[in-house]
Design a protein around this motif. Structure first.
Motif, short mmCIF file in Angstrom:
data_model
loop_
_atom_site.label_atom_id
_atom_site.label_comp_id
_atom_site.label_asym_id
_atom_site.label_seq_id
_atom_site.Cartn_x
_atom_site.Cartn_y
_atom_site.Cartn_z
N PRO A 106 5.77 7.89 -3.94
CA PRO A 106 6.62 6.27 -3.42
C PRO A 106 7.63 6.75 -3.69
N TRP A 107 8.40 8.02 -4.79
CA TRP A 107 9.60 8.01 -4.60
C TRP A 107 10.78 7.72 -2.58
N ARG A 108 9.62 8.76 -2.02
CA ARG A 108 10.80 8.23 -0.64
C ARG A 108 10.36 6.13 0.45
N GLY A 109 9.74 5.91 -0.58
CA GLY A 109 9.63 4.49 -0.59
C GLY A 109 8.77 3.71 0.39
N GLU A 110 9.13 2.61 1.03
CA GLU A 110 7.25 2.61 1.37
C GLU A 110 7.21 3.08 2.69
N SER A 111 5.85 2.90 3.43
CA SER A 111 5.36 3.11 4.18
C SER A 111 5.63 2.91 5.52
N TYR A 112 5.60 1.49 5.10
CA TYR A 112 5.45 0.79 6.02
C TYR A 112 5.78 -0.38 5.60
N GLU A 113 6.99 -1.43 6.69
CA GLU A 113 6.89 -2.68 5.86
C GLU A 113 5.92 -3.40 5.74
N SER A 114 5.68 -4.27 5.02
CA SER A 114 5.00 -5.70 4.11
C SER A 114 6.32 -6.78 4.21
N ILE A 115 5.39 -7.69 4.21
CA ILE A 115 5.60 -9.38 4.13
C ILE A 115 5.58 -9.75 2.58
N ARG B 267 3.73 -4.25 -8.38
CA ARG B 267 2.22 -4.04 -7.83
C ARG B 267 2.90 -3.18 -7.03
N PHE B 268 4.06 -2.59 -6.98
CA PHE B 268 4.55 -1.26 -6.25
C PHE B 268 3.08 -0.18 -7.07
N SER B 269 2.79 0.16 -8.09
CA SER B 269 2.11 1.01 -8.35
C SER B 269 0.49 1.08 -7.74
N TRP B 270 0.01 0.84 -6.54
CA TRP B 270 -0.65 0.71 -5.83
C TRP B 270 -0.11 1.31 -4.43
N TRP B 271 1.05 2.35 -4.79
CA TRP B 271 1.36 2.91 -3.65
C TRP B 271 0.81 3.26 -3.00
N TYR B 272 -0.44 4.03 -3.11
CA TYR B 272 -1.33 5.02 -2.16
C TYR B 272 -2.15 4.23 -1.55
N GLN B 273 -2.65 3.45 -2.23
CA GLN B 273 -3.87 2.50 -1.80
C GLN B 273 -3.00 1.21 -1.12
N LEU C 117 -3.72 6.63 -14.86
CA LEU C 117 -2.72 5.49 -13.63
C LEU C 117 -3.54 6.76 -13.11
N MET C 118 -5.26 6.60 -12.60
CA MET C 118 -6.01 7.31 -11.62
C MET C 118 -5.44 6.37 -10.17
N MET C 119 -4.96 5.45 -10.19
CA MET C 119 -4.74 5.13 -8.88
C MET C 119 -3.59 6.18 -8.25
N LEU C 120 -2.43 7.02 -9.16
CA LEU C 120 -1.54 7.39 -8.75
C LEU C 120 -1.39 9.10 -8.84
N GLU C 121 -2.29 9.09 -10.35
CA GLU C 121 -3.18 10.80 -10.53
C GLU C 121 -4.76 10.78 -9.75
N ARG C 122 -5.30 10.47 -9.04
CA ARG C 122 -6.29 11.08 -8.20
C ARG C 122 -6.47 9.86 -7.39
N LEU D 185 -9.46 9.34 -4.41
CA LEU D 185 -10.71 9.70 -5.85
C LEU D 185 -10.56 7.00 -5.42
N VAL D 186 -9.33 7.31 -6.16
CA VAL D 186 -9.54 5.31 -5.62
C VAL D 186 -9.68 4.57 -4.80
N THR D 187 -8.91 5.45 -3.44
CA THR D 187 -9.57 5.09 -2.16
C THR D 187 -9.96 4.89 -1.95
N ASP D 188 -10.94 6.43 -1.67
CA ASP D 188 -12.54 6.45 -1.44
C ASP D 188 -13.17 5.34 -1.85
N ALA D 189 -13.29 5.68 -2.87
CA ALA D 189 -14.21 4.02 -3.88
C ALA D 189 -13.87 2.51 -3.45
N ILE D 190 -13.20 2.50 -3.30
CA ILE D 190 -12.63 1.07 -2.56
C ILE D 190 -13.51 0.98 -1.27
#
Length: 354
Positions: free
Chosen positions: A50-59, A95-101, A333-338, A341-346
């Motif tokens: 997330p330190w590199r900014g967003e992966s793509y634009e959102s509205i 909301r940016f805490s969900w960066w990886y997902q 902070l599992m969604m950032l640490e792992r 794992l979180v993305t796959d579960a969703i």
């Protein structure tokens, strides 16, 4: 002795005790910050995060709550998609805490899905507004759903910590909508509320002598919120170490710690103090029956110091048919640490439903 005098003496005694504890902790914190600082200089510049900014634009869209509070939301995906995944963040984050997902879910789930994340009131860029209880956050989630899923789309709710409590509150307050529209729920490092043998944690209250005076400390600090906000911004190193200690259990990229620490520093202390007493009053148990009727996945880290793993185990027992994933050596902070794992579960929950 007058009540004011007694309060003053209690405050002085408490202040002295806290001062001694803080002095003792300062040496440990300084040493830890020095060690982390050295690792920060060695951070691998090739690693994405997330330190590199967003992966793509959102509205970005504004959702107005029933009491007139402006809630900031992001949406990504086809407006005509058949299903919507809504991400609700935790206390003191945004909301940016969900960066990886946010980065990975679209590739996994494809074009038939739309993705929404939002800042809870008083957090991130959303306005602050008084609530009577955590249950009232269900009203905000309802407004987000009405705005972003008004065509009867299938809804998948994902909540971290307080975000998971928000989902439970929604199941309680809107049982018909929950049973008719929500197709699946993922709870990450969340809780049904305090348990008799396993209370909720908070960094400053992790010391028994301080915990005994928790309401007084929070009330006092809330009355000095502007001073506290300035102190938190100036005490960046202290915040960094606390973030690392209470958010993560394994070794993570120090830039990720900085990312989380900055989110916390940006959350006004007024918000932190206002929400704090509400957690002790929250009761998500009445939501367990409704959640037993839909696919539900619960994830927890064994080393979570804020919502202890016992809380997740309890929910997995009470929510019939739920899936439970427990990650060793993982913090709050599992969604950032792992993140995988979180993305796959969703993804697994959604694909199993469809």
């Amino acid at each position: 002795m007058s009540r004011m005098s007694r309060a003053g003496k209690t405050g002085l005694s408490l202040g002295a005790a806290v001062g001694v504890l803080a002095a003792g902790a300062a040496v440990s914190l300084a040493a830890e910050r020095y060690a982390v600082g050295r690792s920060l200089r060695k951070a691998d510049s090739r690693v994405d995060g997330p330190w590199r900014g967003e992966s793509y634009e959102s509205i970005e869209e504004i959702v107005t709550s029933d009491d007139g509070i402006r809630l900031v939301t992001d949406v990504h995906g086809d407006p005509q998609s058949e299903a919507v995944v809504i991400l609700a963040h935790g206390y003191a984050l945004n909301r940016f805490s969900w960066w990886y997902q946010w980065r990975d879910l679209p590739a996994h789930l494809g074009p038939n899905f739309r993705f929404v994340r939002y800042d809870q009131r008083g957090h991130g860029e959303s306005e602050f507004g008084e609530i009577e209880s955590i249950d009232d956050l269900a009203e905000d989630l309802y407004c987000v759903i009405e705005h972003h899923a008004s065509r009867g789309e299938d809804i998948y709710l994902v909540g971290h910590s307080m975000g998971g409590m928000t989902i439970q509150a929604f199941a309680k307050r809107f049982p018909d909508i929950f049973s008719e529209r929500v197709r699946g729920v993922t709870l990450v490092s969340s809780t049904p509320g305090p348990l008799p043998d396993s209370p909720l944690g908070l960094p400053i209250l992790d010391i028994p002598v301080i915990n005994n005076f928790a309401p007084q400390i929070v009330d006092f600090l809330a009355s000095k919120s502007e001073l506290v906000d300035r102190s938190l911004r100036l005490g960046k190193d202290f915040g960094f170490v606390l973030t690392k200690r209470y958010s993560f259990s394994s070794q993570v990229d120090p830039r990720l710690v900085e990312f989380v620490s900055e989110m916390i520093r940006q959350t006004p202390f007024e918000t932190l103090a206002y929400y704090f007493p509400l957690f002790g009053e929250f009761n998500g148990r009445p939501a367990m029956k409704a959640m037993s009727k839909i696919p539900t996945t619960i994830l927890a880290g064994t080393n979570d110091r804020l919502t202890p793993v016992d809380h997740a185990r309890y929910m997995s027992e009470k929510i019939k048919g739920s899936s439970y994933i427990e990650a060793a050596k993982t913090g709050h902070l599992m969604m950032l640490e792992r993140p995988d794992l979180v993305t796959d579960a969703i993804v697994d929950l959604v694909r199993a439903d469809r």
